[in-house]
Design a protein around this motif. Structure first.
Motif, PDB file in Angstrom:
ATOM      1  N   GLY A  40       0.778  -1.233   0.000  1.00  0.00           N
ATOM      2  CA  GLY A  40       0.000   0.000   0.000  1.00  0.00           C
ATOM      3  C   GLY A  40       0.804   1.273   0.000  1.00  0.00           C
ATOM      4  O   GLY A  40       0.237   2.365   0.122  1.00  0.00           O
ATOM      5  N   CYS A  41       2.132   1.160  -0.145  1.00  0.00           N
ATOM      6  CA  CYS A  41       2.964   2.372  -0.071  1.00  0.00           C
ATOM      7  C   CYS A  41       3.204   3.007  -1.441  1.00  0.00           C
ATOM      8  O   CYS A  41       3.930   3.987  -1.540  1.00  0.00           O
ATOM      9  CB  CYS A  41       4.303   2.065   0.604  1.00  0.00           C
ATOM     10  SG  CYS A  41       5.389   0.993  -0.354  1.00  0.00           S
ATOM     11  N   PHE A 219      13.417   2.531  -1.372  1.00  0.00           N
ATOM     12  CA  PHE A 219      12.488   2.167  -0.296  1.00  0.00           C
ATOM     13  C   PHE A 219      11.342   3.176  -0.258  1.00  0.00           C
ATOM     14  O   PHE A 219      11.555   4.383  -0.132  1.00  0.00           O
ATOM     15  CB  PHE A 219      13.208   2.138   1.048  1.00  0.00           C
ATOM     16  CG  PHE A 219      12.289   1.983   2.228  1.00  0.00           C
ATOM     17  CD1 PHE A 219      11.442   0.885   2.327  1.00  0.00           C
ATOM     18  CD2 PHE A 219      12.266   2.937   3.242  1.00  0.00           C
ATOM     19  CE1 PHE A 219      10.585   0.736   3.420  1.00  0.00           C
ATOM     20  CE2 PHE A 219      11.424   2.798   4.342  1.00  0.00           C
ATOM     21  CZ  PHE A 219      10.579   1.693   4.422  1.00  0.00           C
ATOM     22  N   PHE A 220      10.115   2.659  -0.370  1.00  0.00           N
ATOM     23  CA  PHE A 220       8.909   3.478  -0.293  1.00  0.00           C
ATOM     24  C   PHE A 220       8.200   3.199   1.033  1.00  0.00           C
ATOM     25  O   PHE A 220       8.229   2.086   1.559  1.00  0.00           O
ATOM     26  CB  PHE A 220       7.950   3.166  -1.443  1.00  0.00           C
ATOM     27  CG  PHE A 220       8.419   3.666  -2.787  1.00  0.00           C
ATOM     28  CD1 PHE A 220       7.900   4.825  -3.333  1.00  0.00           C
ATOM     29  CD2 PHE A 220       9.378   2.969  -3.510  1.00  0.00           C
ATOM     30  CE1 PHE A 220       8.324   5.291  -4.573  1.00  0.00           C
ATOM     31  CE2 PHE A 220       9.810   3.419  -4.747  1.00  0.00           C
ATOM     32  CZ  PHE A 220       9.277   4.588  -5.280  1.00  0.00           C
ATOM     33  N   ASN A 221       7.510   4.207   1.549  1.00  0.00           N
ATOM     34  CA  ASN A 221       6.781   4.047   2.801  1.00  0.00           C
ATOM     35  C   ASN A 221       5.618   5.032   2.809  1.00  0.00           C
ATOM     36  O   ASN A 221       5.513   5.897   1.926  1.00  0.00           O
ATOM     37  CB  ASN A 221       7.718   4.302   3.988  1.00  0.00           C
ATOM     38  CG  ASN A 221       7.211   3.697   5.286  1.00  0.00           C
ATOM     39  OD1 ASN A 221       6.161   3.054   5.318  1.00  0.00           O
ATOM     40  ND2 ASN A 221       7.955   3.900   6.363  1.00  0.00           N
ATOM     41  N   LEU A 222       4.735   4.918   3.795  1.00  0.00           N
ATOM     42  CA  LEU A 222       3.672   5.896   3.981  1.00  0.00           C
ATOM     43  C   LEU A 222       3.491   6.127   5.468  1.00  0.00           C
ATOM     44  O   LEU A 222       3.726   5.238   6.290  1.00  0.00           O
ATOM     45  CB  LEU A 222       2.365   5.444   3.326  1.00  0.00           C
ATOM     46  CG  LEU A 222       1.555   4.288   3.908  1.00  0.00           C
ATOM     47  CD1 LEU A 222       0.197   4.223   3.202  1.00  0.00           C
ATOM     48  CD2 LEU A 222       2.263   2.953   3.753  1.00  0.00           C
ATOM     49  N   LYS A 227      -2.704   7.954   3.783  1.00  0.00           N
ATOM     50  CA  LYS A 227      -1.709   8.964   3.430  1.00  0.00           C
ATOM     51  C   LYS A 227      -0.993   8.548   2.145  1.00  0.00           C
ATOM     52  O   LYS A 227      -0.948   7.367   1.794  1.00  0.00           O
ATOM     53  CB  LYS A 227      -0.689   9.122   4.558  1.00  0.00           C
ATOM     54  CG  LYS A 227      -1.276   9.619   5.872  1.00  0.00           C
ATOM     55  CD  LYS A 227      -1.744  11.056   5.757  1.00  0.00           C
ATOM     56  CE  LYS A 227      -2.202  11.576   7.119  1.00  0.00           C
ATOM     57  NZ  LYS A 227      -2.674  12.990   7.028  1.00  0.00           N
ATOM     58  N   PRO A 228      -0.408   9.500   1.417  1.00  0.00           N
ATOM     59  CA  PRO A 228       0.288   9.138   0.174  1.00  0.00           C
ATOM     60  C   PRO A 228       1.578   8.377   0.432  1.00  0.00           C
ATOM     61  O   PRO A 228       2.244   8.573   1.454  1.00  0.00           O
ATOM     62  CB  PRO A 228       0.574  10.504  -0.472  1.00  0.00           C
ATOM     63  CG  PRO A 228       0.576  11.476   0.665  1.00  0.00           C
ATOM     64  CD  PRO A 228      -0.432  10.952   1.639  1.00  0.00           C
ATOM     65  N   GLY A 229       1.919   7.489  -0.487  1.00  0.00           N
ATOM     66  CA  GLY A 229       3.210   6.831  -0.441  1.00  0.00           C
ATOM     67  C   GLY A 229       4.311   7.793  -0.807  1.00  0.00           C
ATOM     68  O   GLY A 229       4.102   8.737  -1.578  1.00  0.00           O
ATOM     69  N   LYS A 230       5.485   7.584  -0.229  1.00  0.00           N
ATOM     70  CA  LYS A 230       6.615   8.468  -0.498  1.00  0.00           C
ATOM     71  C   LYS A 230       7.884   7.648  -0.695  1.00  0.00           C
ATOM     72  O   LYS A 230       8.049   6.582  -0.087  1.00  0.00           O
ATOM     73  CB  LYS A 230       6.841   9.449   0.654  1.00  0.00           C
ATOM     74  CG  LYS A 230       5.774  10.510   0.790  1.00  0.00           C
ATOM     75  CD  LYS A 230       6.182  11.561   1.822  1.00  0.00           C
ATOM     76  CE  LYS A 230       5.193  12.713   1.873  1.00  0.00           C
ATOM     77  NZ  LYS A 230       5.648  13.788   2.793  1.00  0.00           N
TER      78      LYS A 230
END
Length: 258
Positions: A40-41, A219-222, A227-230
């Motif tokens: 989901g990120c 590496f992506f996270n939220l 909230k939006p992924g970053k």
């Protein structure tokens, strides 16, 4: 053949919902870049913006630029179909055309582009199957249904289909998630071979796989659900897995995430 991708100030929306926020990164030619991060990120969403595949979902849009060797793929004069021909995609689950033979599966894109010469088709199909390390396994049954192959063979058939139209970039969205360990190893070996000719981007939930096959890792996270992924950080894979800059990356890789 392989080309570099530069992403600048990219925001991805589904209607009014901001799904991925402010991504800036470069993807080097003739290399493998892995996207990792929790579900989901935005990893797969961002991957699909690289060849405009996300536009098939109603309301999807982007702000910012995605440049292939300096040319913005979102310019008004760019045909999305041409983008997808240049930047091929392999999906999470093998998806050979069920009513087509092995030969016709690989030749499908060529025929769609107007190629009718039987000799050219035959040569390209063989070259593509060899490129996908599948030729020796199927050369005596090219007229058999592609759907009759094993899962790992079907995924390599889909890779052969993707490279038959001579793309410059290959996007792979969790290409091994539905495969057994032996088939997974075959795909990973193939990725290592293909990077000499293609720019490859792979989304994976398997961090060991990212460490094995990629040159660089993002590496992506939220921050929270909704909230939006970053993009947290992107760097050489050895650095990401041994000495990441961000604590969130270290927590995720070490299993302390959440």
């Amino acid at each position: 053949m392989a080309q570099r991708i530069d992403v600048k100030d990219l925001n991805v929306y589904y209607g009014s919902f901001l799904a991925v926020e402010d991504v800036q990164m470069s993807i080097e030619a003739r290399s493998v870049t892995a996207f990792i991060g929790p579900s989901g990120c935005g990893k797969s969403t961002f991957l699909r913006t690289l060849n405009r595949m996300h536009e098939m979902i109603r309301g999807a849009r982007v702000e910012g630029t995605v440049e292939l060797n300096g040319r913005d793929l979102y310019s008004k004069d760019i045909d999305p179909v041409a983008v997808r021909r240049t930047i091929g995609m392999v999906f999470q689950r093998p998806n050979p055309f069920p009513t087509m033979s092995i030969f016709d599966n690989v030749a499908a894109g060529l025929r769609l582009n107007g190629q009718k010469d039987k000799k050219v088709l035959a040569e390209t199909v063989e070259k593509s199957l060899r490129g996908a390390n599948l030729w020796n396994e199927v050369k005596d049954r090219l007229n058999k249904p592609g759907a009759g192959l094993s899962g790992g063979q079907q995924q390599r058939l889909c890779i052969a289909r993707a490279i038959a139209v001579k793309p410059q970039v290959l996007l792979m969205d969790e290409p091994c998630s539905a495969l057994d360990p032996i088939s997974t190893m075959a795909i990973e070996d193939l990725v290592n071979e293909l990077k000499s000719d293609y720019t490859i981007v792979i989304v994976t939930h398997n961090m060991q796989q990212a460490a094995r096959v990629s040159d660089r890792t993002a590496f992506f996270n939220l921050a929270a659900t909704g909230k939006p992924g970053k993009l947290v950080e992107v760097d050489d894979t050895t650095k990401i897995f041994s000495n990441p800059t961000e604590k969130a990356t270290e927590d995720y890789i070490s299993g302390r995430f959440g």
